[in-house]
Each structure stands twice: as structure tokens, then as C-alpha cells.
Design an enzyme around this catalytic site. Sequence first.
Site, PDB file in Angstrom:
ATOM      1  N   ARG A   1     -10.104  -9.602  -3.800  1.00 51.57           N
ATOM      2  CA  ARG A   1     -11.511  -9.998  -3.780  1.00 51.57           C
ATOM      3  C   ARG A   1     -12.176  -9.983  -5.146  1.00 51.57           C
ATOM      4  O   ARG A   1     -13.357 -10.266  -5.263  1.00 51.57           O
ATOM      5  CB  ARG A   1     -12.301  -9.076  -2.842  1.00 51.57           C
ATOM      6  CG  ARG A   1     -11.834  -9.159  -1.433  1.00 51.57           C
ATOM      7  CD  ARG A   1     -12.496  -8.136  -0.520  1.00 51.57           C
ATOM      8  NE  ARG A   1     -11.793  -8.124   0.758  1.00 51.57           N
ATOM      9  CZ  ARG A   1     -10.622  -7.524   0.960  1.00 51.57           C
ATOM     10  NH1 ARG A   1     -10.042  -6.830  -0.008  1.00 51.57           N
ATOM     11  NH2 ARG A   1     -10.028  -7.599   2.141  1.00 51.57           N
TER      12      ARG A   1
ATOM     13  N   ASP B   1       2.839  -2.187  -3.633  1.00 51.37           N
ATOM     14  CA  ASP B   1       3.728  -2.663  -4.697  1.00 51.37           C
ATOM     15  C   ASP B   1       4.679  -1.602  -5.238  1.00 51.37           C
ATOM     16  O   ASP B   1       5.566  -1.908  -6.040  1.00 51.37           O
ATOM     17  CB  ASP B   1       2.903  -3.252  -5.847  1.00 51.37           C
ATOM     18  CG  ASP B   1       1.818  -2.297  -6.361  1.00 51.37           C
ATOM     19  OD1 ASP B   1       2.058  -1.071  -6.419  1.00 51.37           O
ATOM     20  OD2 ASP B   1       0.720  -2.784  -6.712  1.00 51.37           O
TER      21      ASP B   1
ATOM     22  N   HIS C   1      -1.360   1.582   3.507  1.00 50.25           N
ATOM     23  CA  HIS C   1      -1.168   0.209   3.981  1.00 50.25           C
ATOM     24  C   HIS C   1       0.313  -0.176   4.023  1.00 50.25           C
ATOM     25  O   HIS C   1       0.651  -1.357   4.020  1.00 50.25           O
ATOM     26  CB  HIS C   1      -1.973  -0.792   3.130  1.00 50.25           C
ATOM     27  CG  HIS C   1      -3.447  -0.728   3.400  1.00 50.25           C
ATOM     28  ND1 HIS C   1      -4.399  -1.382   2.640  1.00 50.25           N
ATOM     29  CD2 HIS C   1      -4.148  -0.066   4.358  1.00 50.25           C
ATOM     30  CE1 HIS C   1      -5.612  -1.125   3.125  1.00 50.25           C
ATOM     31  NE2 HIS C   1      -5.487  -0.324   4.148  1.00 50.25           N
TER      32      HIS C   1
ATOM     33  N   CYS D   1      12.580  -2.961  18.106  1.00 49.76           N
ATOM     34  CA  CYS D   1      13.206  -1.630  18.170  1.00 49.76           C
ATOM     35  C   CYS D   1      12.701  -0.689  17.079  1.00 49.76           C
ATOM     36  O   CYS D   1      13.070   0.480  17.052  1.00 49.76           O
ATOM     37  CB  CYS D   1      14.736  -1.745  18.109  1.00 49.76           C
ATOM     38  SG  CYS D   1      15.379  -2.175  16.485  1.00 49.76           S
TER      39      CYS D   1
ATOM     40  N   CYS E   1      16.096  -8.987  13.527  1.00 50.00           N
ATOM     41  CA  CYS E   1      16.778  -7.703  13.468  1.00 50.00           C
ATOM     42  C   CYS E   1      18.262  -7.878  13.771  1.00 50.00           C
ATOM     43  O   CYS E   1      18.630  -8.565  14.733  1.00 50.00           O
ATOM     44  CB  CYS E   1      16.138  -6.777  14.498  1.00 50.00           C
ATOM     45  SG  CYS E   1      16.909  -5.166  14.632  1.00 50.00           S
TER      46      CYS E   1
HETATM   47  P1  OAD Z   1      -9.840  -5.804  -3.606  1.00 46.46           P
HETATM   48  O1  OAD Z   1      -9.244  -7.042  -4.176  1.00 46.46           O
HETATM   49  O2  OAD Z   1     -10.747  -5.935  -2.439  1.00 46.46           O
HETATM   50  O3  OAD Z   1     -10.660  -5.034  -4.737  1.00 46.46           O
HETATM   51  C1  OAD Z   1     -10.121  -4.832  -5.998  1.00 46.46           C
HETATM   52  C2  OAD Z   1     -11.255  -4.392  -6.919  1.00 46.46           C
HETATM   53  O4  OAD Z   1     -10.677  -4.032  -8.170  1.00 46.46           O
HETATM   54  C3  OAD Z   1     -12.277  -5.480  -7.185  1.00 46.46           C
HETATM   55  O5  OAD Z   1     -13.572  -4.950  -6.989  1.00 46.46           O
HETATM   56  C4  OAD Z   1     -12.045  -5.842  -8.665  1.00 46.46           C
HETATM   57  O6  OAD Z   1     -13.236  -6.176  -9.348  1.00 46.46           O
HETATM   58  C5  OAD Z   1     -11.474  -4.561  -9.210  1.00 46.46           C
HETATM   59  N1  OAD Z   1     -10.563  -4.717 -10.353  1.00 46.46           N
HETATM   60  C6  OAD Z   1      -9.638  -5.678 -10.559  1.00 46.46           C
HETATM   61  N2  OAD Z   1      -8.941  -5.437 -11.682  1.00 46.46           N
HETATM   62  C7  OAD Z   1      -9.458  -4.284 -12.221  1.00 46.46           C
HETATM   63  C8  OAD Z   1      -9.172  -3.514 -13.387  1.00 46.46           C
HETATM   64  N3  OAD Z   1      -8.196  -3.860 -14.250  1.00 46.46           N
HETATM   65  N4  OAD Z   1      -9.908  -2.389 -13.614  1.00 46.46           N
HETATM   66  C9  OAD Z   1     -10.895  -2.023 -12.751  1.00 46.46           C
HETATM   67  N5  OAD Z   1     -11.195  -2.714 -11.636  1.00 46.46           N
HETATM   68  C10 OAD Z   1     -10.492  -3.834 -11.358  1.00 46.46           C
HETATM   69  O7  OAD Z   1      -8.619  -4.802  -3.314  1.00 46.46           O
HETATM   70  P2  OAD Z   1      -8.580  -3.524  -2.376  1.00 46.46           P
HETATM   71  O8  OAD Z   1      -9.852  -2.777  -2.422  1.00 46.46           O
HETATM   72  O9  OAD Z   1      -7.319  -2.834  -2.681  1.00 46.46           O
HETATM   73  O10 OAD Z   1      -5.148  -4.867   2.764  1.00 46.46           O
HETATM   74  O11 OAD Z   1      -8.434  -4.227  -0.966  1.00 46.46           O
HETATM   75  C11 OAD Z   1      -8.176  -3.450   0.151  1.00 46.46           C
HETATM   76  C12 OAD Z   1      -7.246  -4.154   1.095  1.00 46.46           C
HETATM   77  O12 OAD Z   1      -7.669  -5.488   1.371  1.00 46.46           O
HETATM   78  C13 OAD Z   1      -5.840  -4.363   0.562  1.00 46.46           C
HETATM   79  O13 OAD Z   1      -5.046  -3.206   0.651  1.00 46.46           O
HETATM   80  C14 OAD Z   1      -5.321  -5.438   1.459  1.00 46.46           C
HETATM   81  C15 OAD Z   1      -6.516  -6.351   1.409  1.00 46.46           C
HETATM   82  O14 OAD Z   1      -6.668  -7.241   2.444  1.00 46.46           O
HETATM   83  C16 OAD Z   1      -4.071  -5.143   3.485  1.00 46.46           C
HETATM   84  O15 OAD Z   1      -3.229  -5.950   3.113  1.00 46.46           O
HETATM   85  C17 OAD Z   1      -3.977  -4.382   4.778  1.00 46.46           C
HETATM   86 ZN    ZN Z   2      15.432  -4.447  16.400  1.00 45.32          ZN
END
Ligand code: OAD
Ligand code: ZN
Length: 249
Positions: free
Chosen positions: A34, A103, A118, A129, A151
Site C-alpha cells: 500500500r 519473505d 502471516h 491432508c 499433494c
Molecule cells: P503495507 O504495504 O500496507 O504498508 C507498508 C508501509 O511501509 C507503508 O505505509 C509504506 O509507506 C511503508 N514503507 C515502505 N518502505 C519503507 C521504508 N523503507 N521505510 C519505512 N517505511 C516504509 O504493508 P503491511 O503493513 O505489511 O497480508 O501490510 C499488511 C498485510 O497486507 C501484508 O502482510 C499482506 C497485505 O495484504 C497478507 O498477505 C495476509
Molecule cells: Zn495431501
Amino acid sequence: DDLRFAARVIREADTAVAMTGAGASTASGIPDFRGDDGLWDRHDPDDFHVSRLDRDPGGFWRDRLALHDEIYGDAIEPNAAHEALADLESTGHLDRVVTQNIDGLHVAAGSEGVVTIHGSGQRSVCRDCGRRVPAEPVRERARDGELPPRCEECEGVLKPGVVLFGESLPEHALFEAQSLAERADVFLVAGSSLTVEPAASLPRTAADRGATMVLVNLERTPLSDRAEYDFRADVTDVLPRLRDAVVTG
Ligand code: OAD
Ligand code: ZN
């Protein structure tokens, strides 16, 4: 200045917990979801919903593979933010890293107490299974045209070992993260938009229990107003300086 004060709070804490999001890995070449030019600007998150895997497992895997190869096309390595957190742990100043990232870069940097709420991109799981197998050979089979990959035990459809939209979080990891949030004296959030539940509830829980909240994120988050320290800056800049300030006291 603020960095020194935040460092002192971390040094004096009995329990210090960090939580990371996609922003911790952008400097390793992995796009966030995002932030500026995030993945959800270019892809439809609904394509990766667990209901798509039910409806159209072949299409799900084709799109998932394309997303994976777009993100991890080049070999990725931990960056200065991962290293700073690993150093804080090895010097006894940080208890755990709760991460939303799949990652594996915290482990690669040497962090030992990593709670992956996650799931992990390194595993695939059988939907029937529950068997867990290494993910890369499964991706390789899918690349070779096995869509969806199945699987080898029971022929069930395999699923990436990560939490998909529409799925609940792994119970054990979530429980551990919640109990850490409840007993943390300091809760440090690095690189998360704090918009996805229940992850975003962890720093809220910690703050409700009296923890000092430290945020490091390029943008404002919904919890910025509640944070004692709100560093609106790059994690690869702030976390190494914070580590140095904590360690050298
Ligand atoms: P987001 O992409 O929602 O937020 C990442 C934040 O990090 C943003 O506000 C960016 O501005 C900030 N950012 C990027 N690079 C940066 C840097 N070098 N230094 C400081 N800030 C930085 O990611 P998450 O909050 O991890 O879920 O999103 C949560 C979950 O939404 C993920 O785990 C994933 C996604 O859908 C699943 O896949 C279940
Ligand atoms: Zn299986």
C-alpha cells in the site's frame, strides 16, 4: 533528541517487541502493498483470496506464480533494517520480532525469535491432508504447467504457506504475538501501514497495557497519534541508528 530517548526506553525495557511489515523489506527490492506504487495498485487483491483457490485453483496458481516471480525475480537479501533488529536481539535488547512478512529475511539476517503471523513463503500446504512441503519445488512444478500443483500424498490442491485474504491467522503464532503484545514494555513497529487486522491490533493492545509505542514508517499510520515516538522516515536509516544508540548506551 527523540532517537536517544526512544533508545533509552528500549534499553530499560524488560520486554521489547518489534513488529514489521512490508516496508521493512522494500530496501531489499520487495515492493510493499500500500505504499507508493504498492502491489495492490497493480494487482487485484481479490485474485489472491482463498475463495479464488476454491473456485479456480489453476488460475489462482498461475496469477500467484506471476506475482511471486515479479516480487522475487532477483535474489533478495536482508537489508540494514533486518540487520539492526537481529543485532538488537543478539545484544539482549529485543525479545521477539513479530512479522507480517513472508519473505524469510529476518531469519536470513540472524533473528531467532521470529513470529510469522502471516505464514511463510517457503512452504506449501495441502488443503486436504495438511501436509507441508518446501515451496520452491512446488512453484517449479506449477511453472512447468502443473496447475494447480497437487499433494503427492493425497492429490489435494496445494496452497502457498502464507495467510490468504479470507483465511484466519495461524493460531499458535497469533496467540504468541498477542501475549507478547500484552506483556511488552516497548512495542516498536517498523514499515507497516497498520491497516490489516488483526496485526494492527497488536500495537493497540500493547499501548492499552501501557507499553511505549515507537513507530518507524514513511507515512502516517492510524496509530500515529498514539505513538510516543513516531519516526516518519526510512527504516534502513532509523533502525541502525536506533540500534547504535541502544547498544552504545
Ligand atoms: P503495507 O504495504 O500496507 O504498508 C507498508 C508501509 O511501509 C507503508 O505505509 C509504506 O509507506 C511503508 N514503507 C515502505 N518502505 C519503507 C521504508 N523503507 N521505510 C519505512 N517505511 C516504509 O504493508 P503491511 O503493513 O505489511 O497480508 O501490510 C499488511 C498485510 O497486507 C501484508 O502482510 C499482506 C497485505 O495484504 C497478507 O498477505 C495476509
Ligand atoms: Zn495431501
